[in-house]
Motif scaffolding. Sequence first.
Motif, mmCIF file in Angstrom:
data_model
loop_
_atom_site.group_PDB
_atom_site.id
_atom_site.type_symbol
_atom_site.label_atom_id
_atom_site.label_comp_id
_atom_site.label_asym_id
_atom_site.label_seq_id
_atom_site.Cartn_x
_atom_site.Cartn_y
_atom_site.Cartn_z
ATOM 1 N N GLY A 92 0.828 -1.186 0.239
ATOM 2 C CA GLY A 92 0.066 0.042 0.100
ATOM 3 C C GLY A 92 0.860 1.215 0.021
ATOM 4 O O GLY A 92 1.910 1.202 -0.168
ATOM 5 N N MET A 93 0.192 2.483 0.111
ATOM 6 C CA MET A 93 0.686 3.708 0.020
ATOM 7 C C MET A 93 0.463 4.383 1.425
ATOM 8 O O MET A 93 -0.540 4.168 2.165
ATOM 9 N N ARG A 94 1.417 5.479 1.764
ATOM 10 C CA ARG A 94 1.023 6.035 3.032
ATOM 11 C C ARG A 94 -0.003 7.343 2.665
ATOM 12 O O ARG A 94 -0.032 7.595 1.423
ATOM 13 N N PRO A 95 -0.757 7.548 3.732
ATOM 14 C CA PRO A 95 -1.435 8.526 3.474
ATOM 15 C C PRO A 95 -1.142 9.952 2.800
ATOM 16 O O PRO A 95 -1.716 10.324 1.868
ATOM 17 N N THR A 96 -0.026 10.470 3.106
ATOM 18 C CA THR A 96 0.538 11.443 2.619
ATOM 19 C C THR A 96 0.660 11.474 1.255
ATOM 20 O O THR A 96 0.667 12.503 0.542
ATOM 21 N N ASP A 97 1.070 10.099 0.745
ATOM 22 C CA ASP A 97 1.351 9.975 -0.684
ATOM 23 C C ASP A 97 0.151 10.014 -1.534
ATOM 24 O O ASP A 97 0.165 10.426 -2.574
ATOM 25 N N LEU A 98 -0.872 9.566 -0.934
ATOM 26 C CA LEU A 98 -2.351 9.708 -1.507
ATOM 27 C C LEU A 98 -2.748 11.297 -1.517
ATOM 28 O O LEU A 98 -3.348 11.537 -2.552
ATOM 29 N N TYR A 99 -2.447 11.885 -0.497
ATOM 30 C CA TYR A 99 -2.968 13.312 -0.503
ATOM 31 C C TYR A 99 -2.322 13.877 -1.895
ATOM 32 O O TYR A 99 -2.925 14.725 -2.596
ATOM 33 N N GLU A 100 -1.102 13.693 -2.167
ATOM 34 C CA GLU A 100 -0.234 14.210 -3.261
ATOM 35 C C GLU A 100 -0.974 13.734 -4.702
ATOM 36 O O GLU A 100 -1.072 14.252 -5.645
ATOM 37 N N ALA A 101 -1.098 12.249 -4.349
ATOM 38 C CA ALA A 101 -1.605 11.696 -5.916
ATOM 39 C C ALA A 101 -3.108 12.295 -6.165
ATOM 40 O O ALA A 101 -3.279 12.397 -7.353
ATOM 41 N N CYS A 102 -3.881 12.300 -5.197
ATOM 42 C CA CYS A 102 -5.137 12.658 -5.444
ATOM 43 C C CYS A 102 -5.448 14.430 -5.530
ATOM 44 O O CYS A 102 -6.567 14.730 -5.635
ATOM 45 N N ALA A 122 -10.521 -1.039 0.301
ATOM 46 C CA ALA A 122 -9.050 -0.706 0.824
ATOM 47 C C ALA A 122 -9.134 -1.003 2.205
ATOM 48 O O ALA A 122 -10.105 -1.147 2.825
ATOM 49 N N ALA A 123 -7.963 -1.175 2.755
ATOM 50 C CA ALA A 123 -7.606 -1.402 4.132
ATOM 51 C C ALA A 123 -6.472 -0.754 4.760
ATOM 52 O O ALA A 123 -5.530 -0.563 3.993
ATOM 53 N N ARG A 124 -6.469 -0.231 5.949
ATOM 54 C CA ARG A 124 -5.386 0.215 6.765
ATOM 55 C C ARG A 124 -4.433 -0.875 7.018
ATOM 56 O O ARG A 124 -5.058 -1.785 7.875
ATOM 57 N N ARG A 125 -3.035 -0.708 7.079
ATOM 58 C CA ARG A 125 -2.575 -1.884 7.562
ATOM 59 C C ARG A 125 -1.166 -0.999 8.162
ATOM 60 O O ARG A 125 -0.890 -0.142 7.813
ATOM 61 N N PRO A 126 -0.637 -1.622 9.092
ATOM 62 C CA PRO A 126 0.587 -1.028 9.821
ATOM 63 C C PRO A 126 1.923 -0.926 8.743
ATOM 64 O O PRO A 126 2.049 -1.720 8.001
ATOM 65 N N ASP A 127 2.488 0.026 8.906
ATOM 66 C CA ASP A 127 3.565 0.405 8.035
ATOM 67 C C ASP A 127 4.667 -0.434 8.479
ATOM 68 O O ASP A 127 5.297 -0.006 9.783
ATOM 69 N N THR A 128 5.305 -1.423 7.852
ATOM 70 C CA THR A 128 6.536 -2.098 8.466
ATOM 71 C C THR A 128 7.599 -1.382 8.641
ATOM 72 O O THR A 128 8.316 -1.796 9.300
ATOM 73 N N GLU A 129 7.769 -0.357 7.838
ATOM 74 C CA GLU A 129 8.861 0.577 7.948
ATOM 75 C C GLU A 129 8.813 1.623 8.995
ATOM 76 O O GLU A 129 10.052 2.336 9.474
ATOM 77 N N ASP A 130 7.560 1.964 9.394
ATOM 78 C CA ASP A 130 7.437 2.958 10.487
ATOM 79 C C ASP A 130 6.304 2.369 11.367
ATOM 80 O O ASP A 130 5.167 2.728 10.878
ATOM 81 N N GLY A 131 6.266 1.963 12.551
ATOM 82 C CA GLY A 131 5.402 1.413 13.401
ATOM 83 C C GLY A 131 4.518 2.477 14.003
ATOM 84 O O GLY A 131 3.269 2.150 14.302
#
Length: 207
Positions: A92-102, A122-131
Amino acid sequence: MNYLDVKIDWKARMPESQAQKVEAHDAIDRFSVEWSRERPDLDFTYLATLGRILRLSAHLREAMDEWLEPYGITWEMFDLLASLQRSGYANGMRPTDLYEACMLSSGATTNRIDRAEKLNYAARRPDTEDGRSTRIALTKRGAGLTHRAMTRHSSCAGEIAGRLSGKEQQLLARLLRKLLLSFESEKSEAKAPKRAAQREAKPAAFA
């Protein structure tokens, strides 16, 4: 009142020959004549380009909603789902990246994500790179829907673009890219100091 929505009895206020000439053109030609008459002190040359971009955007949005209707989604939802699929990120994508894309505010994007999640697209999932963060990913249902809708979208959009010849499309693409880059460059430059400040604020990493 939005200048694009101005409606007056323009034929009654100009000579018949002039009204016929304007009538043979598009809405922006008419608006240019009307505004030049009502505000001769202003330069309305921009209507020929920006005015048409705005009206085409409205027409395209309406057309896209129509061809997406069989899939039970509007352009707004499709924009979010297509952005997720286009990214190619399985997690998935980070919310901030979606802000930019949309090109939406964080609040508006969050509302879209909430709707997509409620519909199991769609579903929210934990970010494995940033808990501390989450990522937004397509569900199996959402991926299938987006795939089918994109097939239809690509076909219909291609038919509209096909109203111009190949050379005309290439020329228009170059000019629109130049205009779009002027905005994106300004936005990127404005964000540069903020990004630098954020990097400086982060604690140094130890090897």
